[in-house]
Write an enzyme that holds these catalytic residues in place. Structure first.
Site, PDB file in Angstrom:
ATOM      1  CG  ASP A 100      -2.706  -0.637 -11.174  1.00 28.18           C
ATOM      2  OD1 ASP A 100      -3.369   0.561 -10.524  1.00 28.18           O
ATOM      3  OD2 ASP A 100      -2.390  -0.652 -12.367  1.00 28.18           O
ATOM      4  CB  CYS A 141      -7.295  13.484 -11.002  1.00 28.66           C
ATOM      5  SG  CYS A 141      -6.819  12.416 -11.911  1.00 28.66           S
ATOM      6  CB  CYS A 163      -7.526   2.234  -9.234  1.00 31.48           C
ATOM      7  SG  CYS A 163      -9.098   1.287  -9.674  1.00 31.48           S
ATOM      8  CB  ALA A 164      -3.029   0.496  -5.432  1.00 31.65           C
ATOM      9  CB  ALA A 165      -0.164   1.735 -10.044  1.00 32.14           C
ATOM     10  N   PRO A 166       0.464   4.735  -9.070  1.00 33.47           N
ATOM     11  CG  PRO A 166       1.520   6.874  -8.913  1.00 33.47           C
ATOM     12  CD  PRO A 166       0.138   6.087  -9.207  1.00 33.47           C
ATOM     13  N   GLY A 167       0.945   4.301  -6.223  1.00 36.50           N
ATOM     14  CA  GLY A 167       1.229   3.941  -4.768  1.00 36.50           C
ATOM     15  C   GLY A 167       1.466   4.971  -3.766  1.00 36.50           C
ATOM     16  CB  SER A 168       1.401   8.740  -3.709  1.00 38.77           C
ATOM     17  OG  SER A 168       0.211   9.085  -4.639  1.00 38.77           O
ATOM     18  CE  LYS A 169      -5.327   9.241  -4.589  1.00 35.62           C
ATOM     19  NZ  LYS A 169      -4.415   9.401  -5.677  1.00 35.62           N
TER      20      LYS A 169
END
Length: 750
Positions: A205, A311, A174-180
């Site tokens: 995503d 989170c 579940c990648a978006a928005p992409g910071s990780k």
């Protein structure tokens, strides 16, 4: 209309002031930061240590500090850190506003190599000081260049716990928005001397539009080892790869499972969570979170690590999911102890007992207490195991919960899972299931995870009509041979270019990914002009069109090429590869119609057209970009005997003509390189850089102004403008050879 416009203008200052008094990116002062149900729920659960609940709630109401992370794998990281510490941070310490001394940014004690920092400065304070405004412009410019990322502190934790190595095959579910995802790419490229690591990152995503935000984040890092795909994470397809002439199932060495959650740990930045939060949010998400986690461990290789994170502070979304997953695994999974991996990070151990509360305030401690009328909302997996011995064997205390008041962060939960053996249901179900049996299997899994049959049927079920078999964890037990069954169409996908993507899912129809064939006429002049070595991997070069002129050529790693060729019909790929060459018709007179793209470095491609520059020559070139013909690389090598000069190599793509040299550098990257060379860059209210104006003023004295103006008039059409375009889909829309432009905002032709 005019009256309404004037009314809006009168109302704007008040709105701006309310935002200024919050933090960076904060606002919503009209929302009261109170939620009695939230306070009652977390007080009753006892997640916060005794005597700290008031501090916990006080921290939740405070704005979240802004946090920045310096891109770790780029060779410029140390230079940027040096610039921040020795210039901006030292100067900020001397700033006094309204009689108060400004607190300088502080390094996150637990993040390696001082590459992450946080600050409490608000917008209002930044506007009151030109020095702070310079610092803000520095952050914005470096962020757009990909050298700095604005990322919440706790969001940086999961990639660190994965312990990435350059050979790892990684899935971000579940990648978006992409910071990780950006962090994962950086870790994959930890060894800068290896341009093509053996590993790769597949970032997924479910939201098609958010996938393009993910692409934008990933493209800043210019990696040939990233692929962005668009699937429901709970039923993301099993991929096949070619291994020693056999079709093998792709199992991942590392999986990041950062699932959708209620987000009550983000109240400090997402203020609207205060009024929207109820306990029913967690009840609705628990089943989805468990299904995603189950699908993740199915695709994890034996011996691999999966990090599950949310989170949210709610045990229903955290420990309950982990406990259910461990129980289902029957010993195949184990919770790893990550306490020693991040020294300096303060966290609370996972809890072993919790209760469940409805939004009406009714509590349940056990499944047996739940009335039949609520069985569709509340499921057995939401409660801790009854057997004390079994509960102790799960080691839930190894989970990590980060509380906001301990280190002035957001709230977060993370758990590290290690796969010790194949998942047990692989041994109990047939090797390959028909469409009917697949649906029956999904219903059985839905019953275990606590979802309705409707919820168990994924939105992309029609995909099974194209591939008449559906694999469960690769369609076989992990201990069995990989080459027994080959899905229809997989063998011919290896020999022919992947067909154009069909409109199977919602969202945009993607351009095809077409690898160059051995006799492709496009590549021969490129190989001759750039004097490429005979072992150059030209089969890893692809384009995004079947017909017409190829506008851009991209390159992927050998491993991603393998994935693309063997999964064209089961995978919806949004973006992959790094741009290597762009068409430039002006170069045809020199025998090559393609110029080098700035995204590629000399380490990606070894060739002879390299021009070495000194520190002074590089500085002059960037300030005074001229015109010319013939694509080259401009390279600066650091001089260790002169520490005042940049101590990192710099490579730029350029164009060499008879009497001039031109660098293709997007505007924000040009500011970055000028800062690296010691030139102060600050855009005043007129929008012109202070360093640029000073340089032009000095140039006048040496008679250089006329030369610069003459070079401006000779600029060729669109070579530099093309360089700065935001090409999110990295593809040709219609196969046209005409360049796309966005008004020249990002391109440079000074």
């Amino acid at each position: 209309m005019g009256k309404r416009s004037r009314q809006r203008q009168r109302n704007q200052p008040a709105a701006r002031d309310s935002r200024d008094n919050a933090g960076w990116g904060a606002g919503y002062d009209d929302i009261i930061k109170e939620n009695k149900l939230f306070e009652h729920y977390y007080k009753e659960l006892g997640l916060v240590p005794d005597g700290e609940f008031d501090q916990f709630m006080e921290a939740m109401r405070e704005p979240l500090p802004a946090t920045i992370r310096i891109t770790g794998y780029k060779s410029h990281a140390k230079e940027i850190l040096h610039c921040l510490k020795d210039k901006y941070f030292k100067e900020i310490q001397e700033v006094v506003i309204d009689g108060q001394k400004i607190e300088a940014p502080q390094a996150l004690s637990w993040y390696p190599d001082e590459l992450a920092w946080h600050t409490n400065m608000s917008r209002k304070i930044i506007r009151k000081s030109p020095l702070l405004e310079k610092f803000h412009q520095f952050l914005v410019s470096e962020t757009e260049s990909g050298n700095i990322s604005r990322q919440e502190a706790v969001s940086m934790i999961p990639p660190l716990l994965l312990k990435i190595e350059p050979h790892h095959k990684i899935l971000d579910m579940c990648a978006a928005p992409g910071s990780k995802t950006a962090q994962l790419i950086e870790m994959l490229h930890a060894d800068m001397d290896v341009p093509f690591p053996e590993g790769f990152v597949i970032a997924n995503d479910v939201d098609n539009k958010r996938c393009y935000l993910l692409v934008h984040q990933a493209k800043r890092l210019n990696s040939p080892c990233i692929m962005v795909v668009n699937h429901d994470a709970s039923c993301i397809p099993t991929l096949h790869v070619d291994s020693d002439g056999k079709k093998d199932i792709l199992f991942y060495d590392r999986i990041l499972c950062d699932v959708p959650c209620s987000g009550d740990g983000t109240m400090r930045k997402n203020i609207d969570v205060w009024k929207k939060w109820t306990t029913s949010n967690s009840l609705h998400l628990h089943g989805l979170q468990l299904r995603i986690a189950v699908r993740g461990v199915e695709q994890l290789a034996v011996g691999g690590r999966m990090v599950y994170s949310t989170c949210s502070l709610n045990p229903i979304e955290d420990e309950a999911v982990i406990a259910a997953l461990l129980e289902k695994s029957e010993g195949a999974l184990e919770l790893a102890d990550g306490s020693a991996d991040l020294p300096g990070l303060k966290w609370m151990p996972g809890v072993t007992s919790w209760k469940l509360m409805t939004k009406e305030g009714q509590w349940y401690s056990d499944w047996s207490e739940v009335p039949t009328s609520r069985h569709t909302q509340i499921r057995p997996t939401m409660f801790p195991p009854k057997d004390p011995q079994k509960l102790a064997s799960l080691h839930l205390e190894r989970c990590m919960r980060i509380l906001p008041h301990h280190q002035n962060t957001g709230g977060f939960f993370v758990a590290v899972l290690v796969k010790k053996a194949p998942m047990p249901w692989n041994k109990r179900y047939p090797k390959v299931l028909s469409l009917t049996h697949t649906h029956t299997y999904r219903l059985a899994m839905a019953a275990q995870t606590g979802d309705s049959p409707a919820a168990a049927t994924p939105t992309e079920t029609p995909r099974l009509a194209e591939t008449t078999v559906e694999e469960v964890e690769g369609g076989k037990a992990e201990g069995e041979g990989a080459g027994d069954k080959t899905p229809k169409g997989a063998s011919q996908a290896q020999e022919t270019p992947p067909p154009s993507k069909k409109m199977r899912l919602f969202g945009f129809k993607e351009d095809p990914f077409v690898f160059l064939s051995e006799d492709d006429p496009v590549f021969s002049p490129i190989q001759t002009f750039y004097d490429l070595s005979p072992d150059f991997p030209k089969f890893n070069v692809l384009t995004r069109t079947h017909e017409g002129k190829k506008r851009h050529l991209y390159m992927v790693s050998k491993e991603l090429r393998n994935v693309l060729l063997n999964n064209s019909e089961r995978l919806k790929v949004i973006n992959t590869g790094v741009k290597v060459w762009s068409r430039n018709s002006d170069g045809e007179e020199f025998g090559c119609a393609f110029r080098l793209a700035q995204e590629v470095t000399h380490k990606h491609i070894l060739f002879s057209r390299v021009l070495e520059l000194s520190h002074t020559g590089f500085q002059l070139l960037i300030l005074c970009i001229s015109t010319g013909m013939g694509s080259i690389v401009l390279r600066y090598q650091p001089n260790p005997n002169n520490p005042a000069e940049p101590q990192c190599p710099i490579e730029l793509c350029g164009w060499r003509g008879k009497t001039s040299i031109r660098a293709f550098v997007p505007r924000n990257e040009r500011f970055h390189y000028l800062r690296m060379l010691g030139v102060e860059v600050f855009r005043d209210k007129q929008g012109q850089g202070q360093g640029r104006r000073d340089a032009e003023k000095e140039g006048k004295e040496g008679g250089e102004e006329e030369e610069i103006e003459a070079e401006k008039e000779e600029e060729s059409q669109g070579a530099a403008e093309n360089e700065g375009e935001l090409d999110l889909k990295n593809g040709d829309q219609d196969g046209s050879s005409e360049p796309k432009t966005n008004g020249g905002n990002q391109g440079t032709s000074s």
